[in-house]
Scaffold this motif. Structure first.
Motif, PDB file in Angstrom:
ATOM      1  N   ASN A  25      -8.423   3.271  -3.095  1.00  0.00           N
ATOM      2  CA  ASN A  25      -6.998   3.558  -3.007  1.00  0.00           C
ATOM      3  C   ASN A  25      -6.667   4.338  -1.749  1.00  0.00           C
ATOM      4  OD1 ASN A  25      -4.922   3.112  -5.506  1.00  0.00           O
ATOM      5  ND2 ASN A  25      -7.046   2.916  -6.159  1.00  0.00           N
ATOM      6  N   LEU A  26      -7.492   5.308  -1.444  1.00  0.00           N
ATOM      7  CA  LEU A  26      -7.253   6.091  -0.238  1.00  0.00           C
ATOM      8  C   LEU A  26      -7.267   5.203   0.997  1.00  0.00           C
ATOM      9  CD1 LEU A  26      -9.426   9.251  -0.953  1.00  0.00           C
ATOM     10  CD2 LEU A  26      -6.947   9.219  -0.631  1.00  0.00           C
ATOM     11  N   SER A  27      -8.208   4.335   1.009  1.00  0.00           N
ATOM     12  CA  SER A  27      -8.366   3.486   2.177  1.00  0.00           C
ATOM     13  C   SER A  27      -7.271   2.435   2.271  1.00  0.00           C
ATOM     14  CB  SER A  27      -9.734   2.799   2.122  1.00  0.00           C
ATOM     15  OG  SER A  27      -9.915   1.969   3.236  1.00  0.00           O
ATOM     16  N   LEU A  28      -6.914   1.904   1.112  1.00  0.00           N
ATOM     17  CA  LEU A  28      -5.973   0.785   1.112  1.00  0.00           C
ATOM     18  C   LEU A  28      -4.538   1.241   1.261  1.00  0.00           C
ATOM     19  CD1 LEU A  28      -6.242  -2.293   0.829  1.00  0.00           C
ATOM     20  CD2 LEU A  28      -5.573  -2.024  -1.551  1.00  0.00           C
ATOM     21  N   GLY A  77      -3.554   6.065  -7.479  1.00  0.00           N
ATOM     22  CA  GLY A  77      -2.676   6.583  -6.449  1.00  0.00           C
ATOM     23  C   GLY A  77      -1.935   7.827  -6.892  1.00  0.00           C
ATOM     24  N   SER A  78      -1.506   7.800  -8.150  1.00  0.00           N
ATOM     25  CA  SER A  78      -0.815   8.962  -8.692  1.00  0.00           C
ATOM     26  C   SER A  78      -1.747  10.157  -8.781  1.00  0.00           C
ATOM     27  CB  SER A  78      -0.269   8.632 -10.087  1.00  0.00           C
ATOM     28  OG  SER A  78       0.578   7.511 -10.033  1.00  0.00           O
ATOM     29  N   LEU A  79      -2.946   9.902  -9.230  1.00  0.00           N
ATOM     30  CA  LEU A  79      -3.917  10.991  -9.358  1.00  0.00           C
ATOM     31  C   LEU A  79      -4.230  11.591  -7.992  1.00  0.00           C
ATOM     32  CD1 LEU A  79      -6.383   9.366 -11.927  1.00  0.00           C
ATOM     33  CD2 LEU A  79      -4.658  11.111 -12.377  1.00  0.00           C
ATOM     34  N   ILE A  80      -4.388  10.732  -7.029  1.00  0.00           N
ATOM     35  CA  ILE A  80      -4.682  11.213  -5.682  1.00  0.00           C
ATOM     36  C   ILE A  80      -3.526  12.058  -5.161  1.00  0.00           C
ATOM     37  CG2 ILE A  80      -5.058  10.509  -3.298  1.00  0.00           C
ATOM     38  CD1 ILE A  80      -6.444   7.964  -4.496  1.00  0.00           C
ATOM     39  N   PHE A  81      -2.332  11.539  -5.390  1.00  0.00           N
ATOM     40  CA  PHE A  81      -1.152  12.277  -4.944  1.00  0.00           C
ATOM     41  C   PHE A  81      -1.110  13.656  -5.575  1.00  0.00           C
ATOM     42  CE2 PHE A  81       3.277  13.501  -5.860  1.00  0.00           C
ATOM     43  CZ  PHE A  81       3.719  13.707  -4.570  1.00  0.00           C
ATOM     44  N   MET A  82      -1.341  13.703  -6.871  1.00  0.00           N
ATOM     45  CA  MET A  82      -1.299  14.987  -7.563  1.00  0.00           C
ATOM     46  C   MET A  82      -2.391  15.922  -7.055  1.00  0.00           C
ATOM     47  SD  MET A  82      -0.269  14.157 -11.518  1.00  0.00           S
ATOM     48  CE  MET A  82      -1.111  12.615 -11.798  1.00  0.00           C
ATOM     49  N   THR A 130       0.795  -1.218   0.000  1.00  0.00           N
ATOM     50  CA  THR A 130       0.000   0.000   0.000  1.00  0.00           C
ATOM     51  C   THR A 130       0.825   1.263   0.000  1.00  0.00           C
ATOM     52  OG1 THR A 130      -0.106   0.087   2.382  1.00  0.00           O
ATOM     53  CG2 THR A 130      -1.785  -1.207   1.257  1.00  0.00           C
ATOM     54  N   CYS A 131       2.100   1.141  -0.075  1.00  0.00           N
ATOM     55  CA  CYS A 131       2.926   2.326  -0.056  1.00  0.00           C
ATOM     56  C   CYS A 131       3.046   2.930  -1.451  1.00  0.00           C
ATOM     57  CB  CYS A 131       4.301   1.992   0.492  1.00  0.00           C
ATOM     58  SG  CYS A 131       4.242   1.395   2.161  1.00  0.00           S
ATOM     59  N   LEU A 132       3.392   4.178  -1.443  1.00  0.00           N
ATOM     60  CA  LEU A 132       3.494   4.885  -2.719  1.00  0.00           C
ATOM     61  C   LEU A 132       4.714   4.486  -3.512  1.00  0.00           C
ATOM     62  CD1 LEU A 132       2.258   8.477  -1.999  1.00  0.00           C
ATOM     63  CD2 LEU A 132       1.362   6.850  -3.634  1.00  0.00           C
ATOM     64  N   ASN A 133       5.446   3.531  -3.036  1.00  0.00           N
ATOM     65  CA  ASN A 133       6.593   3.134  -3.839  1.00  0.00           C
ATOM     66  C   ASN A 133       6.153   2.546  -5.169  1.00  0.00           C
ATOM     67  OD1 ASN A 133       6.223   0.164  -3.497  1.00  0.00           O
ATOM     68  ND2 ASN A 133       6.549   0.709  -1.377  1.00  0.00           N
ATOM     69  N   TRP A 134       4.891   2.139  -5.231  1.00  0.00           N
ATOM     70  CA  TRP A 134       4.416   1.614  -6.507  1.00  0.00           C
ATOM     71  C   TRP A 134       4.327   2.696  -7.561  1.00  0.00           C
ATOM     72  CZ3 TRP A 134       0.545   4.825  -6.787  1.00  0.00           C
ATOM     73  CH2 TRP A 134      -0.203   5.081  -5.638  1.00  0.00           C
ATOM     74  N   ARG A 140      -5.629   9.709   6.727  1.00  0.00           N
ATOM     75  CA  ARG A 140      -6.923  10.331   6.948  1.00  0.00           C
ATOM     76  C   ARG A 140      -6.840  11.216   8.181  1.00  0.00           C
ATOM     77  NH1 ARG A 140     -12.127   8.608   8.958  1.00  0.00           N
ATOM     78  NH2 ARG A 140     -11.257   6.667   9.727  1.00  0.00           N
ATOM     79  N   ILE A 141      -7.318  12.415   8.058  1.00  0.00           N
ATOM     80  CA  ILE A 141      -7.277  13.370   9.150  1.00  0.00           C
ATOM     81  C   ILE A 141      -8.694  13.716   9.562  1.00  0.00           C
ATOM     82  CG2 ILE A 141      -6.404  15.592   9.908  1.00  0.00           C
ATOM     83  CD1 ILE A 141      -4.642  15.590   7.406  1.00  0.00           C
ATOM     84  N   GLN A 142      -8.895  13.711  10.841  1.00  0.00           N
ATOM     85  CA  GLN A 142     -10.205  14.112  11.353  1.00  0.00           C
ATOM     86  C   GLN A 142     -10.469  15.549  10.981  1.00  0.00           C
ATOM     87  OE1 GLN A 142     -12.387  12.031  13.657  1.00  0.00           O
ATOM     88  NE2 GLN A 142     -13.666  13.459  12.543  1.00  0.00           N
ATOM     89  N   ARG A 143     -11.576  15.792  10.349  1.00  0.00           N
ATOM     90  CA  ARG A 143     -11.923  17.154   9.974  1.00  0.00           C
ATOM     91  C   ARG A 143     -12.287  17.956  11.213  1.00  0.00           C
ATOM     92  NH1 ARG A 143     -14.556  19.168   4.813  1.00  0.00           N
ATOM     93  NH2 ARG A 143     -14.744  17.032   4.105  1.00  0.00           N
ATOM     94  N   ASP A 144     -11.805  19.164  11.244  1.00  0.00           N
ATOM     95  CA  ASP A 144     -12.081  20.045  12.364  1.00  0.00           C
ATOM     96  C   ASP A 144     -13.583  20.315  12.442  1.00  0.00           C
ATOM     97  OD1 ASP A 144     -12.235  21.911  14.297  1.00  0.00           O
ATOM     98  OD2 ASP A 144     -10.636  23.184  13.534  1.00  0.00           O
ATOM     99  N   LYS A 145     -14.120  20.080  13.615  1.00  0.00           N
ATOM    100  CA  LYS A 145     -15.566  20.248  13.784  1.00  0.00           C
ATOM    101  C   LYS A 145     -16.012  21.673  13.455  1.00  0.00           C
ATOM    102  CE  LYS A 145     -16.497  16.147  15.787  1.00  0.00           C
ATOM    103  NZ  LYS A 145     -16.847  15.715  17.110  1.00  0.00           N
ATOM    104  N   SER A 146     -15.125  22.639  13.775  1.00  0.00           N
ATOM    105  CA  SER A 146     -15.497  24.031  13.545  1.00  0.00           C
ATOM    106  C   SER A 146     -15.631  24.343  12.068  1.00  0.00           C
ATOM    107  CB  SER A 146     -14.437  24.951  14.150  1.00  0.00           C
ATOM    108  OG  SER A 146     -13.186  24.752  13.516  1.00  0.00           O
ATOM    109  N   GLN A 147     -14.933  23.570  11.244  1.00  0.00           N
ATOM    110  CA  GLN A 147     -15.016  23.802   9.805  1.00  0.00           C
ATOM    111  C   GLN A 147     -15.693  22.601   9.144  1.00  0.00           C
ATOM    112  OE1 GLN A 147     -11.183  22.696   7.762  1.00  0.00           O
ATOM    113  NE2 GLN A 147     -10.316  23.617   9.580  1.00  0.00           N
TER     114      GLN A 147
END
Length: 240
Positions: free
Chosen positions: A188-191, A143-148, A96-100, A197-204
């Motif tokens: 892809n994001l999940s795997l 994965g590349s698209l997500i990275f970009m 699952t690493c971006l080395n791919w 994944r970052i918890q979204r700030d409740k205020s925003q």
DNA sequence: CTTGACCTAAACATAG
DNA sequence: CCTATGTTTAGGTCAA
């Protein structure tokens, strides 16, 4: 809740060639027992030929990036943002690493494609990233698209929906593609543990879901890949 | 032929 | 309840 503070495995089965080694499962790199690889020059080598970064470049990346210590996810550097992922660095010792990204021309053929519109955010750090004809499927892995997409965002973190939007805006193929690709993006994001994944700030709390970012361990090398991409790949994946 | 990497589809759970 | 999001599994293709 953990803060994504990563450290390398205390005892790598592979004697590192230079200080610090990162476990990779990629076959192009030197593999050792346990699926680890040592990094002779760089965590990255390019797919068409085993072209590694120059020693100077690799050393530069190594010394100027978190690669040497892998201390935190890129999105969390100095921000102490809780990360939802339970990952630790040993998790990178899988598929699952971006080395791919450097395999099988996932980011190729960058320079051989026609660039339609520049990406301002990327331009500062990455060379021109050409786009394929609007009607054809981009030669990039998800994965590349997500990275970009993430890299092109101002905060370098995006919710899933904005990743969708970025892909659609930059790769018109997906404007008309069936919705299955969105599933692939989420998959892809999940795997991939290269994305956090970052918890979204409740205020925003505008919109649903979390924000996604790229792990710091890989960003410098990935940027280097993009800047040093060969002009063409002799073995582009015909399917993509 | 086997293996690794990636894509795609689908089922399921959860949150808004 | 509906939709979006997130996780997981399975099957397929392709290159090495």
């Amino acid at each position: 809740m953990e803060n994504c503070s990563h450290t390398l495995p205390p005892s790598s089965p592979c004697p590192p060639t230079f200080e610090g080694s990162i476990p990779f499962s990629s076959s192009p790199l030197q593999t050792c027992s346990g699926g680890h690889v040592s990094l002779p020059l760089s965590p990255i080598s390019f797919p068409p030929s085993p072209t590694s970064l120059s020693p100077a470049t690799a050393e530069s990346i190594h010394s100027s990036s978190p690669l040497s210590h892998c201390t935190a996810s890129y999105c969390l550097e100095g921000q102490n943002i809780p990360c939802l992922s339970p990952a630790n660095i040993s998790d990178q010792d899988d598929l699952t690493c971006l080395n791919w990204l450097h395999q099988r021309g996932n980011l190729l053929p960058l320079k051989s494609l026609h660039k339609m519109t520049p990406l301002p955010q990327l331009e500062s750090s990455v060379p021109i990233r050409p786009l394929p004809p609007a009607s054809s499927k981009p030669p990039y892995s998800f994965g590349s698209l997500i990275f970009m997409a993430i890299e092109d965002s101002s905060e370098r973190r995006l919710p899933v929906k904005d990743i969708y939007d970025w892909i659609v805006n930059n790769f018109p193929y997906y404007q008309t593609a069936s919705g299955g690709w969105r599933n692939s993006v989420r998959h892809n994001l999940s795997l991939s543990k290269s994305f956090r994944r970052i918890q979204r700030d409740k205020s925003q709390s505008v919109g649903k879901g979390s924000l996604w970012c790229v792990c710091s361990e890989y960003r410098p090398a990935l940027l280097e890949i993009l800047s040093l991409m060969p002009s063409s790949s002799p073995h582009p994946h015909p399917k993509y």
